[in-house]
Design a protein around this motif. Sequence first.
Motif, PDB file in Angstrom:
ATOM      1  N   PRO A 125      -2.451  -9.510   0.175  1.00  0.00           N
ATOM      2  CA  PRO A 125      -1.605  -8.321   0.224  1.00  0.00           C
ATOM      3  C   PRO A 125      -2.064  -7.250  -0.769  1.00  0.00           C
ATOM      4  O   PRO A 125      -2.666  -7.552  -1.810  1.00  0.00           O
ATOM      5  CB  PRO A 125      -0.229  -8.867  -0.168  1.00  0.00           C
ATOM      6  N   ALA A 126      -1.762  -6.006  -0.429  1.00  0.00           N
ATOM      7  CA  ALA A 126      -2.059  -4.891  -1.327  1.00  0.00           C
ATOM      8  C   ALA A 126      -0.853  -4.677  -2.241  1.00  0.00           C
ATOM      9  O   ALA A 126       0.263  -4.444  -1.774  1.00  0.00           O
ATOM     10  CB  ALA A 126      -2.337  -3.628  -0.516  1.00  0.00           C
ATOM     11  N   ILE A 127      -1.088  -4.757  -3.549  1.00  0.00           N
ATOM     12  CA  ILE A 127      -0.007  -4.620  -4.526  1.00  0.00           C
ATOM     13  C   ILE A 127      -0.300  -3.419  -5.427  1.00  0.00           C
ATOM     14  O   ILE A 127      -1.320  -3.398  -6.135  1.00  0.00           O
ATOM     15  CB  ILE A 127       0.134  -5.893  -5.388  1.00  0.00           C
ATOM     16  N   ARG A 128       0.540  -2.423  -5.378  1.00  0.00           N
ATOM     17  CA  ARG A 128       0.355  -1.224  -6.198  1.00  0.00           C
ATOM     18  C   ARG A 128       1.262  -1.296  -7.423  1.00  0.00           C
ATOM     19  O   ARG A 128       2.485  -1.381  -7.302  1.00  0.00           O
ATOM     20  CB  ARG A 128       0.678   0.034  -5.384  1.00  0.00           C
ATOM     21  N   LEU A 129       0.668  -1.267  -8.591  1.00  0.00           N
ATOM     22  CA  LEU A 129       1.415  -1.318  -9.851  1.00  0.00           C
ATOM     23  C   LEU A 129       1.519   0.085 -10.427  1.00  0.00           C
ATOM     24  O   LEU A 129       0.503   0.732 -10.704  1.00  0.00           O
ATOM     25  CB  LEU A 129       0.721  -2.253 -10.844  1.00  0.00           C
ATOM     26  N   ARG A 142       2.278 -11.428 -10.228  1.00  0.00           N
ATOM     27  CA  ARG A 142       0.904 -11.273  -9.736  1.00  0.00           C
ATOM     28  C   ARG A 142       0.388  -9.860  -9.975  1.00  0.00           C
ATOM     29  O   ARG A 142      -0.793  -9.669 -10.328  1.00  0.00           O
ATOM     30  CB  ARG A 142       0.854 -11.624  -8.247  1.00  0.00           C
ATOM     31  N   ALA A 143       1.248  -8.864  -9.806  1.00  0.00           N
ATOM     32  CA  ALA A 143       0.841  -7.478 -10.025  1.00  0.00           C
ATOM     33  C   ALA A 143       0.391  -7.257 -11.465  1.00  0.00           C
ATOM     34  O   ALA A 143      -0.637  -6.615 -11.722  1.00  0.00           O
ATOM     35  CB  ALA A 143       1.998  -6.539  -9.682  1.00  0.00           C
ATOM     36  N   LEU A 144       1.137  -7.784 -12.411  1.00  0.00           N
ATOM     37  CA  LEU A 144       0.763  -7.645 -13.819  1.00  0.00           C
ATOM     38  C   LEU A 144      -0.523  -8.404 -14.114  1.00  0.00           C
ATOM     39  O   LEU A 144      -1.409  -7.912 -14.827  1.00  0.00           O
ATOM     40  CB  LEU A 144       1.904  -8.146 -14.712  1.00  0.00           C
ATOM     41  N   HIS A 145      -0.639  -9.607 -13.586  1.00  0.00           N
ATOM     42  CA  HIS A 145      -1.821 -10.435 -13.830  1.00  0.00           C
ATOM     43  C   HIS A 145      -3.087  -9.761 -13.303  1.00  0.00           C
ATOM     44  O   HIS A 145      -4.121  -9.725 -13.993  1.00  0.00           O
ATOM     45  CB  HIS A 145      -1.634 -11.801 -13.171  1.00  0.00           C
ATOM     46  N   GLU A 146      -3.012  -9.228 -12.089  1.00  0.00           N
ATOM     47  CA  GLU A 146      -4.183  -8.585 -11.508  1.00  0.00           C
ATOM     48  C   GLU A 146      -4.547  -7.303 -12.230  1.00  0.00           C
ATOM     49  O   GLU A 146      -5.690  -6.834 -12.128  1.00  0.00           O
ATOM     50  CB  GLU A 146      -3.938  -8.318 -10.020  1.00  0.00           C
ATOM     51  N   ALA A 147      -3.592  -6.727 -12.966  1.00  0.00           N
ATOM     52  CA  ALA A 147      -3.864  -5.530 -13.759  1.00  0.00           C
ATOM     53  C   ALA A 147      -4.354  -5.871 -15.163  1.00  0.00           C
ATOM     54  O   ALA A 147      -4.578  -4.978 -15.984  1.00  0.00           O
ATOM     55  CB  ALA A 147      -2.609  -4.664 -13.847  1.00  0.00           C
ATOM     56  N   GLY A 148      -4.504  -7.169 -15.452  1.00  0.00           N
ATOM     57  CA  GLY A 148      -5.011  -7.583 -16.750  1.00  0.00           C
ATOM     58  C   GLY A 148      -3.965  -7.767 -17.818  1.00  0.00           C
ATOM     59  O   GLY A 148      -4.295  -7.862 -19.009  1.00  0.00           O
ATOM     60  N   ILE A 190       9.143  -4.297  -4.963  1.00  0.00           N
ATOM     61  CA  ILE A 190       9.713  -4.210  -3.626  1.00  0.00           C
ATOM     62  C   ILE A 190       8.610  -4.335  -2.579  1.00  0.00           C
ATOM     63  O   ILE A 190       7.443  -4.020  -2.826  1.00  0.00           O
ATOM     64  CB  ILE A 190      10.488  -2.891  -3.417  1.00  0.00           C
ATOM     65  N   GLU A 191       9.001  -4.825  -1.432  1.00  0.00           N
ATOM     66  CA  GLU A 191       8.082  -4.991  -0.303  1.00  0.00           C
ATOM     67  C   GLU A 191       8.180  -3.753   0.576  1.00  0.00           C
ATOM     68  O   GLU A 191       9.259  -3.423   1.074  1.00  0.00           O
ATOM     69  CB  GLU A 191       8.459  -6.247   0.479  1.00  0.00           C
ATOM     70  N   THR A 192       7.063  -3.051   0.774  1.00  0.00           N
ATOM     71  CA  THR A 192       7.078  -1.833   1.585  1.00  0.00           C
ATOM     72  C   THR A 192       6.631  -2.085   3.024  1.00  0.00           C
ATOM     73  O   THR A 192       7.120  -1.438   3.953  1.00  0.00           O
ATOM     74  CB  THR A 192       6.181  -0.761   0.942  1.00  0.00           C
ATOM     75  N   VAL A 193       5.673  -3.003   3.213  1.00  0.00           N
ATOM     76  CA  VAL A 193       5.271  -3.462   4.544  1.00  0.00           C
ATOM     77  C   VAL A 193       5.291  -4.983   4.496  1.00  0.00           C
ATOM     78  O   VAL A 193       4.618  -5.576   3.646  1.00  0.00           O
ATOM     79  CB  VAL A 193       3.860  -2.962   4.937  1.00  0.00           C
ATOM     80  N   PRO A 194       6.070  -5.626   5.363  1.00  0.00           N
ATOM     81  CA  PRO A 194       6.262  -7.082   5.260  1.00  0.00           C
ATOM     82  C   PRO A 194       4.967  -7.871   5.084  1.00  0.00           C
ATOM     83  O   PRO A 194       4.077  -7.831   5.936  1.00  0.00           O
ATOM     84  CB  PRO A 194       6.969  -7.441   6.571  1.00  0.00           C
ATOM     85  N   PHE A 195       4.868  -8.540   3.945  1.00  0.00           N
ATOM     86  CA  PHE A 195       3.769  -9.438   3.596  1.00  0.00           C
ATOM     87  C   PHE A 195       2.410  -8.755   3.501  1.00  0.00           C
ATOM     88  O   PHE A 195       1.395  -9.425   3.333  1.00  0.00           O
ATOM     89  CB  PHE A 195       3.690 -10.602   4.590  1.00  0.00           C
ATOM     90  N   ARG A 196       2.385  -7.442   3.564  1.00  0.00           N
ATOM     91  CA  ARG A 196       1.105  -6.732   3.509  1.00  0.00           C
ATOM     92  C   ARG A 196       1.012  -5.766   2.329  1.00  0.00           C
ATOM     93  O   ARG A 196      -0.047  -5.662   1.697  1.00  0.00           O
ATOM     94  CB  ARG A 196       0.838  -5.981   4.815  1.00  0.00           C
ATOM     95  N   GLN A 197       2.096  -5.064   2.046  1.00  0.00           N
ATOM     96  CA  GLN A 197       2.055  -4.076   0.964  1.00  0.00           C
ATOM     97  C   GLN A 197       3.291  -4.221   0.077  1.00  0.00           C
ATOM     98  O   GLN A 197       4.419  -4.382   0.573  1.00  0.00           O
ATOM     99  CB  GLN A 197       1.997  -2.655   1.530  1.00  0.00           C
ATOM    100  N   TYR A 198       3.044  -4.147  -1.236  1.00  0.00           N
ATOM    101  CA  TYR A 198       4.114  -4.256  -2.227  1.00  0.00           C
ATOM    102  C   TYR A 198       3.959  -3.139  -3.259  1.00  0.00           C
ATOM    103  O   TYR A 198       2.851  -2.673  -3.525  1.00  0.00           O
ATOM    104  CB  TYR A 198       4.068  -5.610  -2.935  1.00  0.00           C
ATOM    105  N   ARG A 199       5.082  -2.792  -3.829  1.00  0.00           N
ATOM    106  CA  ARG A 199       5.099  -1.749  -4.859  1.00  0.00           C
ATOM    107  C   ARG A 199       5.792  -2.301  -6.093  1.00  0.00           C
ATOM    108  O   ARG A 199       6.972  -2.641  -6.036  1.00  0.00           O
ATOM    109  CB  ARG A 199       5.832  -0.518  -4.335  1.00  0.00           C
TER     110      ARG A 199
END
Length: 381
Positions: free
Chosen positions: A148-152, A184-190, A299-308
């Motif tokens: 999934p694409a996760i935007r932090l 996961r978003a925080l982890h992937e951002a280091g 929040i989930e913006t596109v089910p199982f594909r995009q998160y914010r």
Amino acid sequence: MRLPWLGNSRNANRQPSSSDIYHTEIIADVAVPERNESVRFFSRKIVRPGKLRRFSNQDLRESLLSCFYLGVAATLPVSWWGPICGWVSGFRRKRHFRKDFARYDVAVKAVLGDAVDTKSMFEAQLAALHTRRLALAAHLVAGWRWSPAIRLEGLEALQGALRNGRGAIIWCDQFAAQTIIGKRALHEAGVDAHQVSAQYHGFSPSTFGLRVINPPLVKVENRFLKSRIVFERTDAYQVTTRIQKTLKANGVVLMTNTVYAGSAFTEAAMGERGWTHLASAPANFAARAGAALFHMATIETVPFRQYRAIVNVLSAGPQMPAAPARDATAKNLAVQARYILSKRDHMLETLKLCPEQMMAWSSATRLTERPTEAAIGNDGA
């Protein structure tokens, strides 16, 4: 997963409760003059420890759901996952509407106003609770099939606060995607974060749940954490010391907004005419340690594909003048109250974006005014 406001069934009410029983008292009503509001502080003390059940009524259902969603994540396309969650949530939908909707309807309209379509929102929330289970299964078996694409948002502000060397506290809301995707978003951002976690974290509070149902969730979350600080009431001092040491080492501490893990919480006005309960520990640590305090919601913006994943700075407002030693407690509560209102504002702003993804809702009445509360001094969590 039971919704947060669910009571016991009629049959369960005939038996002794297995929940902890607390005595709740008002500590103070702290005014925030520049906001023309006040924040009420409560303390909670256990008067009768609950009995940990070996096996709860929901354990079989949770076990079957776990197996089912593991199969879905391993074999079916991602485009099917969202509809499947909606379909499965429909099996017990009538029961949830019969037992839970009336209170949900009142609580949501108290916050968002009478024009909101609470029926559709309630159905979407039931489905969102299932997406949390399927997201866990996807992390266990989907592997490369799911990315999934996760935007932090707000990473720069967090990094800037850490450059001050006092650490940071990230205060997370209970949106369905926060539990795993937020970490996961925080982890992937280091960002290496330490999670403050209740002992019974997971889908089941029974002995069976602690040993079988909950460990996969904890294991997946731990992939994205530097450490987990498990909170137990019997060793609150040790947990407090560990959090303080982490902040002094310029670490990042995650705290979830739950009022049941600690011995104190707060109440503030919310939305149109509602009331929300917020944990006091994050504001207390920030006020005492000087650590930066942040709000986080995923929040989930596109089910199982995009998160914010949204991270915002919480502010205590203008600096207060130095106070005598005897007024230190009052000053601390005043700073906490400003943090609480700042947190409430950001939470309400995010809530309006995806209200159906919020797992814990506020109340239409104050805690002291609820007829179902046994004189506020004998409520179970």
